[in-house]
Design a protein around this motif. Structure first.
Motif, PDB file in Angstrom:
ATOM      1  N   ILE A 244       7.918  18.408  14.270  1.00  0.00           N
ATOM      2  CA  ILE A 244       9.377  18.256  14.274  1.00  0.00           C
ATOM      3  C   ILE A 244       9.799  17.048  15.114  1.00  0.00           C
ATOM      4  CG2 ILE A 244      11.519  19.342  15.069  1.00  0.00           C
ATOM      5  CD1 ILE A 244      10.238  22.046  14.257  1.00  0.00           C
ATOM      6  N   LYS A 245       9.157  16.863  16.245  1.00  0.00           N
ATOM      7  CA  LYS A 245       9.457  15.713  17.107  1.00  0.00           C
ATOM      8  C   LYS A 245       9.208  14.398  16.364  1.00  0.00           C
ATOM      9  CE  LYS A 245       8.038  13.667  21.569  1.00  0.00           C
ATOM     10  NZ  LYS A 245       7.329  12.449  21.118  1.00  0.00           N
ATOM     11  N   SER A 246       8.066  14.315  15.694  1.00  0.00           N
ATOM     12  CA  SER A 246       7.733  13.097  14.949  1.00  0.00           C
ATOM     13  C   SER A 246       8.727  12.850  13.820  1.00  0.00           C
ATOM     14  CB  SER A 246       6.317  13.215  14.377  1.00  0.00           C
ATOM     15  OG  SER A 246       6.022  12.121  13.521  1.00  0.00           O
ATOM     16  N   ALA A 247       9.072  13.912  13.088  1.00  0.00           N
ATOM     17  CA  ALA A 247      10.015  13.758  11.981  1.00  0.00           C
ATOM     18  C   ALA A 247      11.356  13.224  12.486  1.00  0.00           C
ATOM     19  CB  ALA A 247      10.203  15.101  11.278  1.00  0.00           C
ATOM     20  N   ALA A 248      11.832  13.781  13.600  1.00  0.00           N
ATOM     21  CA  ALA A 248      13.114  13.339  14.140  1.00  0.00           C
ATOM     22  C   ALA A 248      13.058  11.882  14.586  1.00  0.00           C
ATOM     23  CB  ALA A 248      13.524  14.241  15.300  1.00  0.00           C
ATOM     24  N   ASP A 258       8.698  30.425  10.392  1.00  0.00           N
ATOM     25  CA  ASP A 258       8.743  31.734  11.053  1.00  0.00           C
ATOM     26  C   ASP A 258      10.108  32.044  11.665  1.00  0.00           C
ATOM     27  OD1 ASP A 258       6.148  32.177  10.255  1.00  0.00           O
ATOM     28  OD2 ASP A 258       5.262  31.653  12.174  1.00  0.00           O
ATOM     29  N   SER A 259      10.546  31.277  12.653  1.00  0.00           N
ATOM     30  CA  SER A 259      11.881  31.441  13.228  1.00  0.00           C
ATOM     31  C   SER A 259      12.809  30.357  12.674  1.00  0.00           C
ATOM     32  CB  SER A 259      11.826  31.313  14.753  1.00  0.00           C
ATOM     33  OG  SER A 259      11.044  32.327  15.328  1.00  0.00           O
ATOM     34  N   ASP A 260      14.122  30.549  12.841  1.00  0.00           N
ATOM     35  CA  ASP A 260      15.088  29.518  12.453  1.00  0.00           C
ATOM     36  C   ASP A 260      15.047  28.426  13.518  1.00  0.00           C
ATOM     37  OD1 ASP A 260      17.182  27.946  11.687  1.00  0.00           O
ATOM     38  OD2 ASP A 260      18.670  29.565  11.622  1.00  0.00           O
ATOM     39  N   GLN A 261      14.227  27.426  13.291  1.00  0.00           N
ATOM     40  CA  GLN A 261      13.975  26.444  14.340  1.00  0.00           C
ATOM     41  C   GLN A 261      15.151  25.496  14.555  1.00  0.00           C
ATOM     42  OE1 GLN A 261       9.756  25.270  13.249  1.00  0.00           O
ATOM     43  NE2 GLN A 261       9.385  26.294  15.200  1.00  0.00           N
ATOM     44  N   TYR A 262      16.068  25.431  13.623  1.00  0.00           N
ATOM     45  CA  TYR A 262      17.301  24.665  13.825  1.00  0.00           C
ATOM     46  C   TYR A 262      18.079  25.211  15.014  1.00  0.00           C
ATOM     47  CZ  TYR A 262      21.906  22.626  12.713  1.00  0.00           C
ATOM     48  OH  TYR A 262      23.115  21.960  12.765  1.00  0.00           O
ATOM     49  N   ASN A 263      17.990  26.507  15.239  1.00  0.00           N
ATOM     50  CA  ASN A 263      18.754  27.162  16.300  1.00  0.00           C
ATOM     51  C   ASN A 263      17.964  27.391  17.581  1.00  0.00           C
ATOM     52  OD1 ASN A 263      21.272  27.391  15.042  1.00  0.00           O
ATOM     53  ND2 ASN A 263      20.637  29.219  13.916  1.00  0.00           N
ATOM     54  N   ALA A 266      15.068  24.889  22.617  1.00  0.00           N
ATOM     55  CA  ALA A 266      14.083  23.889  23.045  1.00  0.00           C
ATOM     56  C   ALA A 266      13.931  22.755  22.037  1.00  0.00           C
ATOM     57  CB  ALA A 266      12.730  24.550  23.284  1.00  0.00           C
ATOM     58  N   LEU A 267      14.371  22.985  20.803  1.00  0.00           N
ATOM     59  CA  LEU A 267      14.274  21.959  19.763  1.00  0.00           C
ATOM     60  C   LEU A 267      15.637  21.353  19.452  1.00  0.00           C
ATOM     61  CD1 LEU A 267      11.852  23.870  17.340  1.00  0.00           C
ATOM     62  CD2 LEU A 267      11.260  22.058  18.961  1.00  0.00           C
ATOM     63  N   GLY A 268      16.610  21.622  20.303  1.00  0.00           N
ATOM     64  CA  GLY A 268      17.977  21.215  20.041  1.00  0.00           C
ATOM     65  C   GLY A 268      18.170  19.731  19.771  1.00  0.00           C
ATOM     66  N   LYS A 269      17.424  18.898  20.482  1.00  0.00           N
ATOM     67  CA  LYS A 269      17.626  17.454  20.302  1.00  0.00           C
ATOM     68  C   LYS A 269      17.071  16.937  18.980  1.00  0.00           C
ATOM     69  CE  LYS A 269      13.604  16.317  23.232  1.00  0.00           C
ATOM     70  NZ  LYS A 269      13.202  15.592  24.461  1.00  0.00           N
ATOM     71  N   TYR A 270      16.317  17.794  18.281  1.00  0.00           N
ATOM     72  CA  TYR A 270      15.752  17.400  16.985  1.00  0.00           C
ATOM     73  C   TYR A 270      16.454  18.087  15.818  1.00  0.00           C
ATOM     74  CZ  TYR A 270      11.913  16.395  20.259  1.00  0.00           C
ATOM     75  OH  TYR A 270      11.160  15.967  21.331  1.00  0.00           O
ATOM     76  N   VAL A 313      11.052  37.898   4.277  1.00  0.00           N
ATOM     77  CA  VAL A 313      10.878  36.442   4.299  1.00  0.00           C
ATOM     78  C   VAL A 313      12.101  35.809   3.653  1.00  0.00           C
ATOM     79  CG1 VAL A 313       8.348  36.596   4.190  1.00  0.00           C
ATOM     80  CG2 VAL A 313       9.644  36.317   2.073  1.00  0.00           C
ATOM     81  N   GLY A 314      12.288  34.524   3.880  1.00  0.00           N
ATOM     82  CA  GLY A 314      13.427  33.833   3.297  1.00  0.00           C
ATOM     83  C   GLY A 314      13.549  32.432   3.856  1.00  0.00           C
ATOM     84  N   LEU A 315      14.686  31.792   3.603  1.00  0.00           N
ATOM     85  CA  LEU A 315      14.969  30.460   4.125  1.00  0.00           C
ATOM     86  C   LEU A 315      16.199  30.496   5.008  1.00  0.00           C
ATOM     87  CD1 LEU A 315      14.597  27.694   1.358  1.00  0.00           C
ATOM     88  CD2 LEU A 315      13.021  28.259   3.199  1.00  0.00           C
ATOM     89  N   ALA A 316      16.150  29.772   6.119  1.00  0.00           N
ATOM     90  CA  ALA A 316      17.305  29.667   7.010  1.00  0.00           C
ATOM     91  C   ALA A 316      18.313  28.675   6.434  1.00  0.00           C
ATOM     92  CB  ALA A 316      16.848  29.199   8.389  1.00  0.00           C
ATOM     93  N   ASP A 317      19.594  28.947   6.640  1.00  0.00           N
ATOM     94  CA  ASP A 317      20.626  28.035   6.130  1.00  0.00           C
ATOM     95  C   ASP A 317      21.562  27.559   7.238  1.00  0.00           C
ATOM     96  OD1 ASP A 317      22.087  30.301   6.644  1.00  0.00           O
ATOM     97  OD2 ASP A 317      22.918  30.513   4.617  1.00  0.00           O
ATOM     98  N   SER A 318      21.024  27.427   8.452  1.00  0.00           N
ATOM     99  CA  SER A 318      21.862  27.039   9.587  1.00  0.00           C
ATOM    100  C   SER A 318      22.313  25.587   9.539  1.00  0.00           C
ATOM    101  CB  SER A 318      21.099  27.293  10.900  1.00  0.00           C
ATOM    102  OG  SER A 318      20.804  28.659  11.048  1.00  0.00           O
ATOM    103  N   ASN A 319      21.485  24.715   8.990  1.00  0.00           N
ATOM    104  CA  ASN A 319      21.837  23.302   8.931  1.00  0.00           C
ATOM    105  C   ASN A 319      22.888  23.082   7.844  1.00  0.00           C
ATOM    106  OD1 ASN A 319      21.963  20.489   8.554  1.00  0.00           O
ATOM    107  ND2 ASN A 319      19.839  20.217   9.192  1.00  0.00           N
ATOM    108  N   PRO A 320      24.079  22.596   8.195  1.00  0.00           N
ATOM    109  CA  PRO A 320      25.130  22.394   7.194  1.00  0.00           C
ATOM    110  C   PRO A 320      24.711  21.471   6.054  1.00  0.00           C
ATOM    111  CG  PRO A 320      26.025  22.243   9.411  1.00  0.00           C
ATOM    112  CD  PRO A 320      24.535  22.268   9.563  1.00  0.00           C
ATOM    113  N   THR A 321      23.871  20.479   6.347  1.00  0.00           N
ATOM    114  CA  THR A 321      23.410  19.571   5.296  1.00  0.00           C
ATOM    115  C   THR A 321      22.662  20.325   4.217  1.00  0.00           C
ATOM    116  OG1 THR A 321      23.236  17.747   6.877  1.00  0.00           O
ATOM    117  CG2 THR A 321      22.008  17.531   4.816  1.00  0.00           C
ATOM    118  N   PHE A 322      21.853  21.283   4.638  1.00  0.00           N
ATOM    119  CA  PHE A 322      21.111  22.114   3.697  1.00  0.00           C
ATOM    120  C   PHE A 322      22.052  23.088   2.990  1.00  0.00           C
ATOM    121  CE2 PHE A 322      19.056  26.294   3.139  1.00  0.00           C
ATOM    122  CZ  PHE A 322      18.039  25.967   2.236  1.00  0.00           C
TER     123      PHE A 322
END
Length: 349
Positions: A244-248, A258-263, A266-270, A313-322
């Motif tokens: 995730i760091k590299s992608a950002a 596994d978890s909704d990593q958008y939320n 610790a990954l907030g800046k990405y 299982v499923g997909l997170a939809d927290s990111n408004p772009t998604f």
């Protein structure tokens, strides 16, 4: 005992006070129970431990919620570097001897340890996440259709890429992680059969750090991005943070796991580069097993498998772009419907 195959969605976990203790590895415990009663829930983490913002943290969230809702104590224990199966067995047995029930091993690496401990403590309910080979009457095998959520992640990746070139990074080259890759590739190719997919595993064994090395994840992601991939999906535990760091840093999309990593704080800046996450309701699995033992007094046992049908299982939809991408959402909903009605058969290898 009852055997079921349904996992309910657990709510948002509430933080609990903790104090540090030591027993078969570092651990935290909170709240003491009334004399003669179960001390509550025992949880032993997988490689990477608490703080991975993914698999282990999802289990911890379920522990916290159960602890709060049922008014019981809890003890969670960290793994150690280069530990053996005997170390894992001792960890579970220590929790059982101390009066914790249920006792849960987070990850398939606990398969042998759970089987051995369950034999020695037949009145204690044990749970294991991501393994279903134990077949003991006092063990709940909590497993998931990871390939289904990964298929949806592949659809999202194929809709998001601008180069028709995406990537998959697995933590360790084992059958469980093959399910993530298989579903992802199949989902992407359902959108564009000619899409190029980079696939890579960080290590052959967990002991080499495939699930616990963000630097390995970052290096692999850098390589795939240099090769032209502009959407990366990692099923690699703590190592996924490096992806995730590299992608950002390269301003391309990452898909969490596994978890909704958008939320995840610790990954907030990405977060602006985390398109979605392929969810696995480990939190709900831990909570439901705890509820069955502590509140319902009817311990779950046997295989309990989370799927798209039951919300496991499923997909997170927290990111408004998604969430606001109409074409992407339509494709995902179509794929989800196909998986649920059986017209889409998702591969596992």
């Amino acid at each position: 005992m009852r055997r079921v195959s349904r996992i309910t969605i657990a709510g948002v976990a509430t933080a609990a006070l903790a104090v540090t203790v030591s027993a078969c590895g570092s651990s935290s415990s909170s709240s003491s129970s009334a004399e003669g009663k179960s001390k509550g829930i025992g949880l032993a983490y997988d490689v990477g431990g608490k703080g991975d913002q993914s698999f282990n943290d999802a289990a911890y969230a379920g522990l916290q919620k159960a602890e709060k809702d049922f008014g019981v104590g809890a003890r969670d224990v960290e793994p150690q570097d280069n530990e053996t199966d005997a170390d894992k067995t001792q960890r579970l047995e220590t929790l059982a001897k101390a009066g914790y029930n249920p006792v849960i091993g987070v990850g398939f690496a606990y398969a042998g340890a759970v089987k051995e401990a369950a034999t020695k403590f037949p009145k204690v309910t044990f749970g294991i996440i991501d393994d279903n080979q134990t077949q003991a009457k006092n063990v709940a095998d909590m497993v998931f259709h990871e390939e289904q959520s990964s298929y949806l992640a592949g659809v999202a990746a194929a809709k998001a890429t601008k180069k028709n070139h995406i990537g998959f990074i697995g933590g360790v080259d084992v059958p469980l992680i093959h399910k993530f890759e298989a579903g992802y590739v199949q989902g992407a190719k359902s959108v564009n059969p000619k899409i190029k997919v980079e696939s890579q595993y960080l290590t052959q064994t967990a002991q080499e750090g495939g699930f616990s090395s963000p630097d390995k994840g970052e290096n692999a992601a850098n390589g795939q991005i240099d090769a032209g991939a502009d959407v990366l999906y990692a099923a690699a535990g703590l190592s996924g943070q490096g992806v995730i760091k590299s992608a950002a840093e390269h301003k391309v999309w990452a898909i969490g796991v596994d978890s909704d990593q958008y939320n995840q704080q610790a990954l907030g800046k990405y977060k602006d580069y985390i398109l979605t996450s392929a969810l696995k309701n480990v939190e709900g699995a831990v909570y439901d097993l705890s509820k069955s033992v502590i509140k319902d007094k009817k311990p779950l046992a046997g295989e309990i498998r989370g799927s798209l049908d039951n919300g496991g299982v499923g997909l997170a939809d927290s990111n408004p772009t998604f969430k606001n991408n109409a074409a992407m959402q339509a494709a995902i909903k179509k794929a989800e419907a196909g998986i649920k009605d059986g017209s889409i058969k998702v591969k596992t290898s």
